[in-house]
Design a protein around this motif. Structure first.
Motif, PDB file in Angstrom:
ATOM      1  N   TYR A  49       5.052 -40.339  88.961  1.00 45.74           N
ATOM      2  CA  TYR A  49       5.569 -40.152  90.311  1.00 45.74           C
ATOM      3  C   TYR A  49       6.662 -39.086  90.336  1.00 45.74           C
ATOM      4  O   TYR A  49       6.739 -38.287  91.274  1.00 45.74           O
ATOM      5  N   HIS A  50       7.501 -39.047  89.306  1.00 50.69           N
ATOM      6  CA  HIS A  50       8.515 -37.992  89.228  1.00 50.69           C
ATOM      7  C   HIS A  50       7.856 -36.618  89.137  1.00 50.69           C
ATOM      8  O   HIS A  50       8.340 -35.655  89.736  1.00 50.69           O
ATOM      9  N   LYS A  51       6.760 -36.500  88.408  1.00 47.55           N
ATOM     10  CA  LYS A  51       6.051 -35.216  88.295  1.00 47.55           C
ATOM     11  C   LYS A  51       5.538 -34.734  89.647  1.00 47.55           C
ATOM     12  O   LYS A  51       5.486 -33.531  89.898  1.00 47.55           O
ATOM     13  N   VAL A  52       5.156 -35.657  90.505  1.00 51.24           N
ATOM     14  CA  VAL A  52       4.674 -35.316  91.844  1.00 51.24           C
ATOM     15  C   VAL A  52       5.840 -34.884  92.736  1.00 51.24           C
ATOM     16  O   VAL A  52       5.654 -34.123  93.682  1.00 51.24           O
ATOM     17  N   GLY A  53       7.038 -35.347  92.412  1.00 51.77           N
ATOM     18  CA  GLY A  53       8.224 -34.981  93.179  1.00 51.77           C
ATOM     19  C   GLY A  53       8.960 -36.152  93.785  1.00 51.77           C
ATOM     20  O   GLY A  53       9.984 -35.977  94.452  1.00 51.77           O
ATOM     21  N   PHE A  54       8.455 -37.370  93.575  1.00 54.22           N
ATOM     22  CA  PHE A  54       9.145 -38.548  94.094  1.00 54.22           C
ATOM     23  C   PHE A  54      10.535 -38.653  93.482  1.00 54.22           C
ATOM     24  O   PHE A  54      10.737 -38.296  92.317  1.00 54.22           O
ATOM     25  N   ARG A  55      11.455 -39.151  94.278  1.00 56.98           N
ATOM     26  CA  ARG A  55      12.834 -39.360  93.825  1.00 56.98           C
ATOM     27  C   ARG A  55      13.155 -40.845  93.871  1.00 56.98           C
ATOM     28  O   ARG A  55      12.617 -41.586  94.693  1.00 56.98           O
ATOM     29  N   ASP A  56      14.065 -41.256  93.018  1.00 56.52           N
ATOM     30  CA  ASP A  56      14.512 -42.648  93.006  1.00 56.52           C
ATOM     31  C   ASP A  56      15.272 -42.931  94.299  1.00 56.52           C
ATOM     32  O   ASP A  56      16.158 -42.167  94.685  1.00 56.52           O
ATOM     33  N   ALA A  57      14.918 -44.030  94.961  1.00 54.25           N
ATOM     34  CA  ALA A  57      15.548 -44.365  96.236  1.00 54.25           C
ATOM     35  C   ALA A  57      16.262 -45.712  96.207  1.00 54.25           C
ATOM     36  O   ALA A  57      17.051 -46.005  97.093  1.00 54.25           O
ATOM     37  N   GLY A  58      15.987 -46.522  95.207  1.00 53.31           N
ATOM     38  CA  GLY A  58      16.653 -47.811  95.139  1.00 53.31           C
ATOM     39  C   GLY A  58      15.983 -48.738  94.151  1.00 53.31           C
ATOM     40  O   GLY A  58      14.953 -48.411  93.559  1.00 53.31           O
ATOM     41  N   CYS A  59      16.592 -49.889  93.979  1.00 55.71           N
ATOM     42  CA  CYS A  59      16.105 -50.850  92.997  1.00 55.71           C
ATOM     43  C   CYS A  59      16.397 -52.262  93.486  1.00 55.71           C
ATOM     44  O   CYS A  59      17.507 -52.546  93.932  1.00 55.71           O
ATOM     45  N   LEU A  60      15.387 -53.105  93.425  1.00 54.57           N
ATOM     46  CA  LEU A  60      15.586 -54.530  93.648  1.00 54.57           C
ATOM     47  C   LEU A  60      15.591 -55.180  92.268  1.00 54.57           C
ATOM     48  O   LEU A  60      14.552 -55.269  91.605  1.00 54.57           O
ATOM     49  N   ARG A  61      16.749 -55.589  91.838  1.00 52.28           N
ATOM     50  CA  ARG A  61      16.907 -56.099  90.477  1.00 52.28           C
ATOM     51  C   ARG A  61      16.236 -57.446  90.295  1.00 52.28           C
ATOM     52  O   ARG A  61      16.400 -58.343  91.110  1.00 52.28           O
ATOM     53  N   LEU A  78       9.468 -39.556  98.909  1.00 52.71           N
ATOM     54  CA  LEU A  78       9.057 -38.159  98.812  1.00 52.71           C
ATOM     55  C   LEU A  78       9.077 -37.541 100.203  1.00 52.71           C
ATOM     56  O   LEU A  78       8.528 -38.115 101.151  1.00 52.71           O
ATOM     57  N   LEU A  79       9.728 -36.404 100.329  1.00 50.52           N
ATOM     58  CA  LEU A  79       9.665 -35.594 101.539  1.00 50.52           C
ATOM     59  C   LEU A  79       8.746 -34.411 101.260  1.00 50.52           C
ATOM     60  O   LEU A  79       8.537 -34.036 100.095  1.00 50.52           O
ATOM     61  N   ARG A  80       8.204 -33.801 102.305  1.00 54.85           N
ATOM     62  CA  ARG A  80       7.282 -32.674 102.131  1.00 54.85           C
ATOM     63  C   ARG A  80       7.850 -31.606 101.194  1.00 54.85           C
ATOM     64  O   ARG A  80       7.152 -31.106 100.315  1.00 54.85           O
ATOM     65  N   GLY A  81       9.109 -31.278 101.350  1.00 49.19           N
ATOM     66  CA  GLY A  81       9.732 -30.246 100.518  1.00 49.19           C
ATOM     67  C   GLY A  81       9.902 -30.637  99.061  1.00 49.19           C
ATOM     68  O   GLY A  81      10.116 -29.775  98.208  1.00 49.19           O
ATOM     69  N   ASP A  82       9.796 -31.918  98.753  1.00 46.33           N
ATOM     70  CA  ASP A  82       9.930 -32.399  97.378  1.00 46.33           C
ATOM     71  C   ASP A  82       8.608 -32.333  96.613  1.00 46.33           C
ATOM     72  O   ASP A  82       8.602 -32.378  95.388  1.00 46.33           O
ATOM     73  N   LEU A  83       7.487 -32.266  97.345  1.00 47.90           N
ATOM     74  CA  LEU A  83       6.170 -32.330  96.718  1.00 47.90           C
ATOM     75  C   LEU A  83       5.950 -31.159  95.777  1.00 47.90           C
ATOM     76  O   LEU A  83       6.094 -30.001  96.158  1.00 47.90           O
ATOM     77  N   VAL A  84       5.627 -31.458  94.526  1.00 51.69           N
ATOM     78  CA  VAL A  84       5.344 -30.443  93.508  1.00 51.69           C
ATOM     79  C   VAL A  84       3.851 -30.171  93.539  1.00 51.69           C
ATOM     80  O   VAL A  84       3.046 -31.019  93.163  1.00 51.69           O
ATOM     81  N   LEU A  85       3.471 -28.981  94.023  1.00 60.01           N
ATOM     82  CA  LEU A  85       2.056 -28.639  94.158  1.00 60.01           C
ATOM     83  C   LEU A  85       1.468 -28.044  92.882  1.00 60.01           C
ATOM     84  O   LEU A  85       0.287 -28.189  92.613  1.00 60.01           O
TER      85      LEU A  85
END
Length: 91
Positions: A49-61, A78-85
């Motif tokens: 998911y990181h390779k696609v461009g997703f960023r960490d947004a939170g954690c439910l422990r 993931l926002l459009r601008g974050d997407l790694v094409l």
């Protein structure tokens, strides 16, 4: 996203499928944000998911269980601008 047969894992198929799915979400469905949850005990999926461009947004422990142990649920977005094409790029 699940690649069921172990011999097909680690070849980038899941990453590419997620990349294409996100492209459809942004281009055809005009989504602004895409988010997902993943178990923290699945580092391969998190890396994909990181390779696609997703960023960490939170954690439910300790919000789920796997093999009798408590595990965290990670939220990623993931926002459009974050997407790694470019398939050769990635975070």
């Amino acid at each position: 996203m699940l690649i069921g047969d172990v011999k097909h894992r680690g070849h980038g198929y899941g990453t590419e499928a997620m990349r294409l799915l996100c492209t459809v979400g942004f281009d055809m469905l005009e989504m602004h944000t895409i988010f997902l949850t993943v178990l923290a005990c699945n580092p391969g999926a998190v890396a994909s998911y990181h390779k696609v461009g997703f960023r960490d947004a939170g954690c439910l422990r300790e919000a789920s269980a796997r093999d009798g142990k408590r595990v965290d649920i990670l939220y990623m977005d993931l926002l459009r601008g974050d997407l790694v094409l470019d398939t050769k790029s990635g975070a």
